[in-house]
Structures are given as C-alpha cells and as structure tokens.
Write a protein that holds these residues in place. Structure first.
Motif, PDB file in Angstrom:
ATOM      1  N   LEU A 198      13.342   2.886  18.824  1.00 32.36           N
ATOM      2  CA  LEU A 198      13.809   1.959  17.788  1.00 32.36           C
ATOM      3  C   LEU A 198      13.099   0.623  17.874  1.00 32.36           C
ATOM      4  O   LEU A 198      12.710   0.019  16.849  1.00 32.36           O
ATOM      5  N   VAL A 199      12.878   0.138  19.110  1.00 26.71           N
ATOM      6  CA  VAL A 199      12.176  -1.135  19.278  1.00 26.71           C
ATOM      7  C   VAL A 199      10.743  -1.036  18.773  1.00 26.71           C
ATOM      8  O   VAL A 199      10.210  -1.937  18.122  1.00 26.71           O
ATOM      9  N   ALA A 200      10.103   0.120  19.062  1.00 26.65           N
ATOM     10  CA  ALA A 200       8.724   0.315  18.619  1.00 26.65           C
ATOM     11  C   ALA A 200       8.648   0.369  17.108  1.00 26.65           C
ATOM     12  O   ALA A 200       7.718  -0.180  16.483  1.00 26.65           O
ATOM     13  N   LEU A 201       9.621   1.017  16.458  1.00 26.79           N
ATOM     14  CA  LEU A 201       9.617   1.097  15.002  1.00 26.79           C
ATOM     15  C   LEU A 201       9.807  -0.291  14.371  1.00 26.79           C
ATOM     16  O   LEU A 201       9.133  -0.661  13.384  1.00 26.79           O
ATOM     17  N   VAL A 202      10.715  -1.057  14.944  1.00 25.18           N
ATOM     18  CA  VAL A 202      10.942  -2.385  14.403  1.00 25.18           C
ATOM     19  C   VAL A 202       9.717  -3.267  14.569  1.00 25.18           C
ATOM     20  O   VAL A 202       9.305  -4.006  13.658  1.00 25.18           O
ATOM     21  N   ALA A 203       9.070  -3.199  15.737  1.00 23.42           N
ATOM     22  CA  ALA A 203       7.886  -4.006  15.987  1.00 23.42           C
ATOM     23  C   ALA A 203       6.743  -3.593  15.071  1.00 23.42           C
ATOM     24  O   ALA A 203       6.013  -4.446  14.522  1.00 23.42           O
ATOM     25  N   GLY A 204       6.579  -2.300  14.853  1.00 22.21           N
ATOM     26  CA  GLY A 204       5.515  -1.839  13.963  1.00 22.21           C
ATOM     27  C   GLY A 204       5.747  -2.262  12.525  1.00 22.21           C
ATOM     28  O   GLY A 204       4.813  -2.651  11.822  1.00 22.21           O
ATOM     29  N   SER A 205       7.018  -2.188  12.094  1.00 20.35           N
ATOM     30  CA  SER A 205       7.325  -2.617  10.719  1.00 20.35           C
ATOM     31  C   SER A 205       7.063  -4.116  10.527  1.00 20.35           C
ATOM     32  O   SER A 205       6.519  -4.555   9.494  1.00 20.35           O
ATOM     33  N   ALA A 237       4.922  -5.940  12.238  1.00 17.14           N
ATOM     34  CA  ALA A 237       3.479  -6.182  12.254  1.00 17.14           C
ATOM     35  C   ALA A 237       2.846  -5.807  10.921  1.00 17.14           C
ATOM     36  O   ALA A 237       1.977  -6.514  10.400  1.00 17.14           O
ATOM     37  N   ALA A 238       3.306  -4.677  10.357  1.00 19.36           N
ATOM     38  CA  ALA A 238       2.756  -4.256   9.065  1.00 19.36           C
ATOM     39  C   ALA A 238       3.115  -5.261   7.964  1.00 19.36           C
ATOM     40  O   ALA A 238       2.293  -5.587   7.083  1.00 19.36           O
ATOM     41  N   PHE A 239       4.328  -5.798   8.035  1.00 19.54           N
ATOM     42  CA  PHE A 239       4.742  -6.778   7.036  1.00 19.54           C
ATOM     43  C   PHE A 239       3.896  -8.048   7.109  1.00 19.54           C
ATOM     44  O   PHE A 239       3.449  -8.600   6.091  1.00 19.54           O
ATOM     45  N   LEU A 240       3.642  -8.519   8.368  1.00 19.92           N
ATOM     46  CA  LEU A 240       2.855  -9.730   8.531  1.00 19.92           C
ATOM     47  C   LEU A 240       1.416  -9.534   8.082  1.00 19.92           C
ATOM     48  O   LEU A 240       0.817 -10.418   7.475  1.00 19.92           O
ATOM     49  N   VAL A 241       0.842  -8.392   8.372  1.00 19.81           N
ATOM     50  CA  VAL A 241      -0.535  -8.120   7.951  1.00 19.81           C
ATOM     51  C   VAL A 241      -0.636  -8.046   6.435  1.00 19.81           C
ATOM     52  O   VAL A 241      -1.556  -8.586   5.811  1.00 19.81           O
ATOM     53  N   THR A 242       0.355  -7.404   5.827  1.00 22.14           N
ATOM     54  CA  THR A 242       0.327  -7.291   4.357  1.00 22.14           C
ATOM     55  C   THR A 242       0.455  -8.654   3.695  1.00 22.14           C
ATOM     56  O   THR A 242      -0.224  -8.972   2.716  1.00 22.14           O
ATOM     57  N   ARG A 243       1.300  -9.522   4.237  1.00 23.66           N
ATOM     58  CA  ARG A 243       1.510 -10.848   3.663  1.00 23.66           C
ATOM     59  C   ARG A 243       0.293 -11.733   3.856  1.00 23.66           C
ATOM     60  O   ARG A 243      -0.053 -12.560   2.988  1.00 23.66           O
ATOM     61  N   GLY A 244      -0.404 -11.591   4.993  1.00 20.12           N
ATOM     62  CA  GLY A 244      -1.578 -12.411   5.252  1.00 20.12           C
ATOM     63  C   GLY A 244      -2.739 -12.072   4.342  1.00 20.12           C
ATOM     64  O   GLY A 244      -3.557 -12.921   4.032  1.00 20.12           O
ATOM     65  N   ASN A 245      -2.835 -10.837   3.888  1.00 24.76           N
ATOM     66  CA  ASN A 245      -3.936 -10.441   3.013  1.00 24.76           C
ATOM     67  C   ASN A 245      -3.638 -10.655   1.538  1.00 24.76           C
ATOM     68  O   ASN A 245      -4.492 -10.389   0.684  1.00 24.76           O
ATOM     69  N   ARG A 246      -2.434 -11.119   1.226  1.00 28.28           N
ATOM     70  CA  ARG A 246      -2.072 -11.302  -0.174  1.00 28.28           C
ATOM     71  C   ARG A 246      -2.816 -12.523  -0.757  1.00 28.28           C
ATOM     72  O   ARG A 246      -2.854 -13.580  -0.166  1.00 28.28           O
ATOM     73  N   THR A 247      -3.378 -12.408  -1.925  1.00 26.32           N
ATOM     74  CA  THR A 247      -4.109 -13.484  -2.596  1.00 26.32           C
ATOM     75  C   THR A 247      -3.108 -14.475  -3.183  1.00 26.32           C
ATOM     76  O   THR A 247      -2.174 -14.077  -3.881  1.00 26.32           O
TER      77      THR A 247
END
Length: 300
Positions: free
Chosen positions: A10-17, A19-29
């Motif tokens: 569960l901790v790994a799933l939360v951490a991965g989610s 990280a994916a959210f932060l990466v997606t937000r950083g690449n947003r124009t």
C-alpha cells in the motif's frame, strides 16, 4: 499474505501515485495569460492665435507678434481666435491696440483689443474717462517708483499766511502713462527702445509728465488745483485698486466768491486760507454771491 507485506504494498502504491501526479503536473504547459494593450487616443485639436512676443498696453499688433498654436478642443473658449473662424486673423488684427498686456503664449482675445487707426492713449482709456496730464518729479511721486497702471492719491500743497498745508483732492486714481511709457511693468513698462524688460524696476529720477485717468469732474478739479499750488502723487497699495473710495476725495468744484467787490475762485469743500477765513469786520455774504463758476461760451 502477511499484514506487513500488505502495508508495504500500500505504501508503494501511494508513493508511486504521488510521483506520477507530480511528474504529470510538472510537464503541464502553463495557460497563456491575456495580453493587455493600452491604446492612446489623441484628443482632437484646433489652432488658436497666441502672442509670440510680449505685447504691452497701448502697443499695436503685427504679423510678427502673433502666431498659430495647436490647442485641445476640450480647453477651447468661445472668445479665443480660431483658425476655422478667422483664418486670416494675423492680417485682420494687424494694427489693433492692446488695452491689456499679453504674455508670450497667451491666447489673443478680441475683448482685450481695440481696432482703431487713431491714437494709442485714447484706446487705453475706459469709456467716459479723460486723460489729464500733470508735471511731477521723483521727489513728489514716491521716489520715482510710480509706474503706469499704479493707483495714486493726488495731493495739493498751497501756501498761506499760516504756512503751507496739503490736502487730498483726488483719491485712488489710475496712472495711465508716465512720460512716453504706457502699460505695466514688463513688456509695456520697459525702456523706450522696446527691448526686453529689465529684471530691475524702471523708475524715473527727474521731472516727467504723469497722465491720469479721470472722469470729467475729476479732470476739472485737477486742472483748477494745478493753478493753486504744487501737486504730489502718493502711491496706493495694490490691494486698494478696486476699493469704492476711488474718485474725488471731496466735492472740489470751483466756485466764484465775491468779497469786498473782488472776485476770487476757490474750491468748494476745501478749507480756505487764513486770509480768506478771517471774518473780523466782514459783512455777511449773501448766498446769491456764491455761485458755481459759469462756463465760458466761445463765439461761433
């Protein structure tokens, strides 16, 4: 499955989610911002006639003394001379006499002009007024600091058996000119060559001619007084110029007094000299013997 392993998953799933959210937000124009444009709208303008050089009181306008200048229509006044209403204004107004002083850049107004081909001083006189000249000196005119457009009191000094006495015969009258100078200190009060005005006051240190603006009754008073003694000018404050006491200080009308068969011209309302007021052994004078001085009628 062990509870510890389930917790790790569960901790790994939360951490991965996360990280994916932060990466997606950083690449947003970033969304484009609205560009604000300020458009400057020029106010409608017209051209009015203004003074190019200083124009003194009594001076005539010329083509070289006026010019056209851009002027906002929102600041336009009805009395201004516009190019649309009078396109040839510099030519039409050539020779007009200035009744008031114009400064460089000041709009020309016809209310301050007199269109005449006659003399200068008559154009400066107010309606119903007369220009009367008297001889004055610097000592009898505030040290020579009296200038055109100042207001003065006129004093008469006479001699009698009791000594000299002075009285105010005219109060708060306007000085039209001193010698050949017209107008105020500045362009119209400069030297006689018409050059630029001096930064120091222009005074006179000798005898000159002062021309005063008077009504007909005041003119008669001044002329009669000039034959009786010495005249002096006392300078008034500029705050007194529009006071209501302007004019004759007393009812100084010339009257004809007949005493002991002799005729004498005196000023009504003035104090008589000692020899005239000595009533010892003097017969009573009938009111019929004191009458206003009759005007002389010249034959046609």
């Amino acid at each position: 499955m062990r509870p510890a392993r389930i917790v790790l998953i569960l901790v790994a799933l939360v951490a991965g989610s996360l990280a994916a959210f932060l990466v997606t937000r950083g690449n947003r124009t970033p969304a484009p911002t609205a560009e604000v444009r300020t458009e400057v709208v020029q106010e409608a303008k017209t051209r009015i006639l203004v003074a190019r050089t200083p124009i003194g009181v009594g001076e005539r306008l010329g083509i070289d003394r006026v010019e056209w200048q851009d002027w906002p229509e929102g600041a336009l006044r009805p009395e201004y001379v516009t190019v649309s209403a009078m396109p040839d204004a510099p030519t039409q107004l050539t020779g007009a006499v200035a009744r008031f002083e114009f400064f460089p850049g000041e709009p020309i107004r016809e209310a301050k002009l007199v269109r005449t081909k006659q003399g200068y001083l008559s154009a400066v006189l107010a309606p119903g007024k007369r220009g009367v000249s008297v001889t004055v000196s610097a000592a009898s005119s505030a040290g020579g600091f009296v200038v055109p457009n100042d207001h003065v009191d006129v004093l008469l000094t006479t001699s009698s058996a009791m000594g000299q006495r002075s009285e105010v015969i005219l109060s708060n009258v306007r000085v039209l000119a001193l010698g050949k100078r017209l107008g105020e200190m500045g362009a119209s009060g400069g030297d006689e060559t018409g050059s630029a005005p001096s930064p120091t006051p222009t005074t006179f240190d000798a005898t000159t001619i002062a021309t005063l603006e008077l009504d007909p009754a005041q003119a008669e008073t001044l002329v009669n007084a000039s034959t009786r003694g010495q005249l002096s000018l006392t300078l008034r404050s500029v705050l007194d110029f529009n006071r209501a006491d302007a004019g004759t200080a007393r009812a100084n009308q010339a009257v004809r007094l007949i005493r002991y068969g002799k005729e004498q011209s005196v000023m009504a309302g003035s104090t008589m000299s000692a020899d005239a007021t000595d009533t010892t052994n003097m017969p009573e004078i009938s009111p019929a013997l004191v009458a206003p001085e009759a005007p002389q009628v010249l034959p046609q």
